[in-house]
Design a protein around this motif. Structure first.
Motif, PDB file in Angstrom:
ATOM      1  N   THR A  74      -3.292   5.422  -5.644  1.00  0.00           N
ATOM      2  CA  THR A  74      -3.131   4.698  -4.377  1.00  0.00           C
ATOM      3  C   THR A  74      -2.928   5.669  -3.223  1.00  0.00           C
ATOM      4  N   TRP A  75      -2.112   6.685  -3.420  1.00  0.00           N
ATOM      5  CA  TRP A  75      -1.758   7.591  -2.329  1.00  0.00           C
ATOM      6  C   TRP A  75      -2.953   8.423  -1.874  1.00  0.00           C
ATOM      7  N   VAL A  76      -3.757   8.904  -2.823  1.00  0.00           N
ATOM      8  CA  VAL A  76      -4.894   9.726  -2.408  1.00  0.00           C
ATOM      9  C   VAL A  76      -5.954   8.886  -1.703  1.00  0.00           C
ATOM     10  N   HIS A  77      -6.119   7.657  -2.142  1.00  0.00           N
ATOM     11  CA  HIS A  77      -7.097   6.793  -1.464  1.00  0.00           C
ATOM     12  C   HIS A  77      -6.600   6.388  -0.072  1.00  0.00           C
ATOM     13  N   GLU A  78      -5.297   6.157   0.058  1.00  0.00           N
ATOM     14  CA  GLU A  78      -4.748   5.917   1.395  1.00  0.00           C
ATOM     15  C   GLU A  78      -5.062   7.083   2.328  1.00  0.00           C
ATOM     16  N   ALA A  79      -4.896   8.291   1.809  1.00  0.00           N
ATOM     17  CA  ALA A  79      -5.127   9.474   2.649  1.00  0.00           C
ATOM     18  C   ALA A  79      -6.576   9.540   3.118  1.00  0.00           C
ATOM     19  N   SER A  80      -7.503   9.222   2.226  1.00  0.00           N
ATOM     20  CA  SER A  80      -8.913   9.261   2.635  1.00  0.00           C
ATOM     21  C   SER A  80      -9.207   8.231   3.707  1.00  0.00           C
ATOM     22  N   LEU A  81      -8.593   7.068   3.593  1.00  0.00           N
ATOM     23  CA  LEU A  81      -8.810   6.019   4.590  1.00  0.00           C
ATOM     24  C   LEU A  81      -8.163   6.387   5.924  1.00  0.00           C
TER      25      LEU A  81
END
Length: 205
Positions: A74-81
């Motif tokens: 979840t955290w890495v995908h949040e960062a990409s967004l």
């Protein structure tokens, strides 16, 4: 396949008006997704770019595929967004940086630090890609705020990507769709030969 306007940066190769669509569902902490991401960068991006063999024929859409059995997913995908919001043109370069350093966000390395620390590390990585002057903007988007269970500034985009995967029955990463249908033959191990043969069969030049 549909893509809400705020997520246009997720078109990582080709023209947005191209008639054919390759949807790639990838997770930043999945080793097989990393292999496919590198193939996209090295093989497909040049083919679909301006002047490439399939210029104007095919577009590639990155689909964030959160794998909840990895806590950091979840955290890495949040960062990409967040990067897509702050520096839209840098979404794909940042994604590649995440894949290349994915080991830092695997289960064990992230088990001894807090989610807040993970997000701070991701903002720092973003700064390395998009410029340190914008790292603070990324961190601000990742900071939890509002109600105790309200998420952060990119939670709505994250929800969209997860709902999109669920309604289309996407369960694992990587999964690739060609013009809306799952292409089970596509493998993360594909190189230039396999991709060239696939495109020759699917696209009229």
């Amino acid at each position: 396949m549909a893509l809400q306007p705020s997520l246009r940066p997720l078109i990582i190769a080709g023209s947005g008006s191209a008639p054919h669509t390759l949807d790639v569902f990838l997770d930043y902490v999945c080793p097989y997704s990393a292999k496919l991401a590198l193939a996209i960068e090295n093989v497909l991006v040049p083919l679909f770019a301006e002047g490439g063999k399939y210029d104007g024929k095919v577009k590639v859409i990155f689909r964030n595929q959160v794998q909840p059995w990895h806590a950091s997913s979840t955290w890495v995908h949040e960062a990409s967004l967040a990067v897509a919001r702050v520096a839209p043109q840098q979404f794909w370069p940042f994604s590649l940086a995440l894949f290349k350093q994915q080991g830092e966000y695997f289960d064990i390395p992230t088990s001894t630090i807090t989610p807040t620390q993970v997000r701070a590390n991701l903002a720092k990585l973003a700064g390395d890609v998009i410029g340190n002057n914008l790292a603070g903007d990324v961190k601000e988007l990742l900071d939890l705020k509002g109600s105790p269970n309200g998420g952060n500034a990119v939670t709505d985009e994250l929800k969209y990507t997860i709902k999109f995967s669920r309604q289309n029955g996407i369960h694992v990463s990587p999964t690739v769709l060609w013009d809306g249908l799952i292409a089970n033959e596509i493998s993360s191990s594909w190189g230039e030969k396999e991709w060239t043969e696939f495109l020759a069969a699917k696209v009229a030049v």
